[in-house]
Design an enzyme around this catalytic site. Structure first.
Site, PDB file in Angstrom:
ATOM      1  N   ARG A 140      12.830   3.803   0.466  1.00 14.56           N
ATOM      2  CA  ARG A 140      11.368   3.614  -0.163  1.00 14.56           C
ATOM      3  C   ARG A 140      11.685   3.918  -1.777  1.00 14.56           C
ATOM      4  O   ARG A 140      12.636   4.611  -1.982  1.00 14.56           O
ATOM      5  CB  ARG A 140      10.687   4.727   0.422  1.00 14.56           C
ATOM      6  N   GLU A 175       1.414 -11.835  -3.027  1.00 15.60           N
ATOM      7  CA  GLU A 175      -0.274 -12.194  -3.068  1.00 15.60           C
ATOM      8  C   GLU A 175      -0.847 -11.779  -4.502  1.00 15.60           C
ATOM      9  O   GLU A 175      -2.019 -12.130  -4.732  1.00 15.60           O
ATOM     10  CB  GLU A 175      -1.025 -11.053  -2.024  1.00 15.60           C
ATOM     11  N   HIS A 234       5.415  -8.187  -4.408  1.00 14.69           N
ATOM     12  CA  HIS A 234       3.882  -8.461  -3.761  1.00 14.69           C
ATOM     13  C   HIS A 234       3.636 -10.070  -4.193  1.00 14.69           C
ATOM     14  O   HIS A 234       3.173 -10.345  -5.238  1.00 14.69           O
ATOM     15  CB  HIS A 234       3.057  -7.612  -4.744  1.00 14.69           C
ATOM     16  N   ILE A 283       6.314  -3.202  -6.912  1.00 14.53           N
ATOM     17  CA  ILE A 283       5.670  -1.952  -7.522  1.00 14.53           C
ATOM     18  C   ILE A 283       6.309  -1.007  -6.483  1.00 14.53           C
ATOM     19  O   ILE A 283       5.888  -1.097  -5.465  1.00 14.53           O
ATOM     20  CB  ILE A 283       4.212  -2.135  -7.472  1.00 14.53           C
ATOM     21  N   ARG A 284       6.974  -0.093  -7.042  1.00 13.22           N
ATOM     22  CA  ARG A 284       7.181   1.007  -6.359  1.00 13.22           C
ATOM     23  C   ARG A 284       8.165   0.639  -5.089  1.00 13.22           C
ATOM     24  O   ARG A 284       7.787   1.012  -3.973  1.00 13.22           O
ATOM     25  CB  ARG A 284       6.379   2.212  -6.092  1.00 13.22           C
ATOM     26  N   CYS A 298       6.110  -5.375   0.797  1.00 12.86           N
ATOM     27  CA  CYS A 298       6.257  -3.992   0.193  1.00 12.86           C
ATOM     28  C   CYS A 298       6.044  -2.986   1.330  1.00 12.86           C
ATOM     29  O   CYS A 298       6.973  -2.808   2.124  1.00 12.86           O
ATOM     30  CB  CYS A 298       5.341  -3.877  -1.078  1.00 12.86           C
ATOM     31  N   GLY A 332       1.053  -1.217  -0.030  1.00 11.30           N
ATOM     32  CA  GLY A 332       0.207  -0.026  -0.051  1.00 11.30           C
ATOM     33  C   GLY A 332       0.978   1.498  -0.019  1.00 11.30           C
ATOM     34  O   GLY A 332       1.824   1.143  -0.672  1.00 11.30           O
ATOM     35  N   GLU A 333       0.578   2.210   1.021  1.00  8.62           N
ATOM     36  CA  GLU A 333       1.742   3.286   1.170  1.00  8.62           C
ATOM     37  C   GLU A 333       1.869   3.282   2.511  1.00  8.62           C
ATOM     38  O   GLU A 333       1.107   3.666   3.037  1.00  8.62           O
ATOM     39  CB  GLU A 333       0.905   4.398   0.517  1.00  8.62           C
ATOM     40  N   SER A 334       3.139   3.138   2.826  1.00  9.54           N
ATOM     41  CA  SER A 334       3.624   2.995   4.249  1.00  9.54           C
ATOM     42  C   SER A 334       3.274   4.232   5.107  1.00  9.54           C
ATOM     43  O   SER A 334       2.841   4.140   6.216  1.00  9.54           O
ATOM     44  CB  SER A 334       5.074   2.546   4.217  1.00  9.54           C
TER      45      SER A 334
HETATM   46  N1  GLN Z   1       6.157   2.800  -2.183  1.00  9.73           N
HETATM   47  C1  GLN Z   1       5.262   2.405  -1.133  1.00  9.73           C
HETATM   48  C2  GLN Z   1       5.689   3.136   0.134  1.00  9.73           C
HETATM   49  O1  GLN Z   1       6.636   3.669   0.323  1.00  9.73           O
HETATM   50  C3  GLN Z   1       5.416   0.830  -1.247  1.00  9.73           C
HETATM   51  C4  GLN Z   1       4.551   0.445  -2.566  1.00  9.73           C
HETATM   52  C5  GLN Z   1       3.932  -0.863  -2.231  1.00  9.73           C
HETATM   53  O2  GLN Z   1       3.604  -1.416  -1.079  1.00  9.73           O
HETATM   54  N2  GLN Z   1       3.439  -1.434  -3.448  1.00  9.73           N
HETATM   55  O3  GLN Z   1       4.849   2.836   1.244  1.00  9.73           O
END
Ligand code: GLN
Length: 200
Positions: free
Chosen positions: A110, A180, A178, A138-139, A81, A49-51
């Protein structure tokens, strides 16, 4: 024999896919969105997600304090992630007020793969798995430092340097990709084994 309950943090991100992977393995899996929910689980998956957002949601939902306590008491945890970022000791390129849980002795950066390859896929050799695992990044964060007790289970090469992307320290497992998002549940299987062993 009774079966442990494995929670999946359900505040943001792709928690549903984690629940399906755990159920596919025959685990007793539940979504966790409150401190009461967290109190009832024997292990926890922290999804991507987004930390930064996840950190804020953990604080506003009242989960942060109990989660810190349970991780300090060695509850098994699997972070993917953004979940890996939350479980780390130190976050680079995070928000100033980002306070990771320090459940695994790693330093993560990150969004470490740059704009051109924010997302990519790779076949990874993972210690303990016979065949390579197809991994979706993913990122993704990368690991830039780790303590002596951390075992590196898989790495990729970035700019000529080998970077760990799957690590384990005792009951804490992290992956910068990921697992999942593919039908391959072997890494979830490793976590289910960790939770069962600590529950027995
Ligand atoms: N870039 C996201 C973060 O810094 C992590 C990306 C992800 O969970 N796919 O939280």
């Amino acid at each position: 024999m009774s079966e442990p309950t494995i929670g999946v943090l359900g505040l943001q991100g792709d928690s549903r896919e984690h629940l399906l992977a755990l159920e596919h393995l025959g685990a007793n899996a539940v979504s966790v969105r409150s401190a009461a929910g967290l109190a009832g689980v024997d292990g926890l998956v922290l999804p991507g997600g987004e930390s930064t957002t996840l950190g804020m949601l953990l604080a506003s939902s009242g989960l942060d304090g109990l989660l810190r306590e349970r991780l300090a008491a060695r509850m098994p945890a699997f972070g993917t992630c953004a979940g890996m970022i939350l479980l780390s000791r130190t976050v680079l390129d995070g928000r100033e007020d980002q306070r990771p849980f320090g459940a695994i002795d790693i330093v993560v950066r990150r969004n470490a793969f740059g704009r051109q390859i924010e997302s990519f896929e790779a076949d990874l050799d993972i210690v303990g798995l016979e065949e390579p695992m197809h991994a979706v990044f993913i990122r993704a964060p990368i690991v830039e430092g780790l303590g002596d007790r951390v075992e590196v289970l898989a790495s990729i090469t970035q700019n000529g340097e080998s970077r760990p992307v799957v690590c384990r320290e005792a009951n804490v497992l992290v992956a910068s990709f990921h697992p999942e998002l593919t039908a391959d549940t072997r890494l979830h299987g490793l976590f289910v084994d960790i939770v069962r062993a600590s529950f027995a």
